[in-house]
Design a protein around this motif. Structure first.
Motif, mmCIF file in Angstrom:
data_model
loop_
_atom_site.group_PDB
_atom_site.id
_atom_site.type_symbol
_atom_site.label_atom_id
_atom_site.label_comp_id
_atom_site.label_asym_id
_atom_site.label_seq_id
_atom_site.Cartn_x
_atom_site.Cartn_y
_atom_site.Cartn_z
ATOM 1 N N GLU A 3 0.978 -1.232 -0.011
ATOM 2 C CA GLU A 3 -0.066 -0.010 0.079
ATOM 3 C C GLU A 3 0.889 1.292 0.008
ATOM 4 O O GLU A 3 2.069 1.288 0.834
ATOM 5 C CB GLU A 3 -0.902 0.157 1.365
ATOM 6 N N GLU A 46 0.092 -0.566 -4.600
ATOM 7 C CA GLU A 46 -1.125 -0.549 -4.295
ATOM 8 C C GLU A 46 -1.531 0.700 -3.808
ATOM 9 O O GLU A 46 -0.740 1.245 -2.712
ATOM 10 C CB GLU A 46 -1.525 -1.579 -3.386
ATOM 11 N N ARG A 48 -4.402 4.583 -4.028
ATOM 12 C CA ARG A 48 -5.446 5.396 -4.490
ATOM 13 C C ARG A 48 -4.853 6.667 -4.734
ATOM 14 O O ARG A 48 -4.295 7.522 -3.847
ATOM 15 C CB ARG A 48 -6.425 5.422 -3.323
ATOM 16 N N HIS A 50 -5.451 10.777 -6.927
ATOM 17 C CA HIS A 50 -6.228 11.642 -7.707
ATOM 18 C C HIS A 50 -5.932 12.200 -8.772
ATOM 19 O O HIS A 50 -4.748 13.052 -8.821
ATOM 20 C CB HIS A 50 -6.841 12.849 -6.881
ATOM 21 N N SER A 106 -4.870 13.224 -2.898
ATOM 22 C CA SER A 106 -6.114 13.496 -2.730
ATOM 23 C C SER A 106 -6.710 14.579 -3.687
ATOM 24 O O SER A 106 -5.901 15.522 -3.850
ATOM 25 C CB SER A 106 -6.392 13.713 -1.179
ATOM 26 N N GLU A 139 -10.501 9.451 -9.601
ATOM 27 C CA GLU A 139 -10.090 8.686 -8.605
ATOM 28 C C GLU A 139 -9.315 7.471 -9.437
ATOM 29 O O GLU A 139 -10.166 6.547 -9.832
ATOM 30 C CB GLU A 139 -11.256 8.277 -7.497
ATOM 31 N N VAL A 141 -7.343 3.972 -8.547
ATOM 32 C CA VAL A 141 -7.047 2.987 -7.627
ATOM 33 C C VAL A 141 -6.252 1.753 -8.290
ATOM 34 O O VAL A 141 -6.939 1.213 -9.502
ATOM 35 C CB VAL A 141 -8.649 2.216 -7.026
ATOM 36 N N ARG A 150 -12.225 6.169 -11.869
ATOM 37 C CA ARG A 150 -13.677 6.565 -11.664
ATOM 38 C C ARG A 150 -13.867 8.159 -11.819
ATOM 39 O O ARG A 150 -13.232 8.757 -11.096
ATOM 40 C CB ARG A 150 -14.097 6.195 -10.158
#
Length: 153
Positions: A3, A46, A48, A50, A106, A139, A141, A150
């Motif tokens: 992560e 891994e 997430r 923006h 983010s 977003e 991921v 997304r």
């Protein structure tokens, strides 16, 4: 898979993103997900993030020197902002199309950076420099479950 957490993981992500390249001359007309080799550079990571993409068609009479200066100043401001990960400045196609993007930790980091003085100066010149342009926000991921984009607005 690891992560993306902490400065060491963020540096690994930044290093991977520097290897990201467009998939051919027509990349600027493709969906962001298809325009670049994301899987090749994000494998083993891994997380997430923006993404803010800027698609444009440059005016024939655009002031290239001014655009270059505004872009450089906005980049320098953004690159020191909290949450900044990567900037890709796309090459201009023969049809004057371009796709560039910024990646942030983010959406909040991206929104805060967009209010920077130099970013606002560059954004203010857009209507004079481009026939058309659009911002896309995603977003992204990535990890063992695959890769997803997304659209957020």
């Amino acid at each position: 898979m690891a992560e993306v957490r902490g400065e060491e993981d963020l540096e690994a992500l930044r290093g991977a993103l520097r290897r990201l390249k467009p998939r051919g001359e027509g990349y600027a007309r493709l969906p962001v997900r298809e325009a670049f080799g994301w899987e090749e550079v994000l494998g083993g990571l891994e997380g997430r993030v923006h993404l803010v993409a800027f698609r444009s068609v440059r005016r024939e009479d655009a002031d290239e020197e001014l655009l270059e200066r505004l872009d450089r100043l906005a980049y320098e401001e953004a690159s020191t902002a909290p949450g900044f990960l990567h900037y890709f400045r796309g090459p201009l196609s023969p049809g004057r199309e371009c796709l560039s993007f910024c990646l942030w930790e983010s959406a909040e980091h991206a929104r805060t950076a967009a209010s920077g003085v130099l970013h606002e100066l560059a954004a203010g010149a857009a209507s004079r420099m481009y026939e058309c342009y659009v911002l896309e926000r995603y977003e992204v991921v990535f990890g063992e479950a695959g890769l997803s984009f997304r659209l957020t607005s």
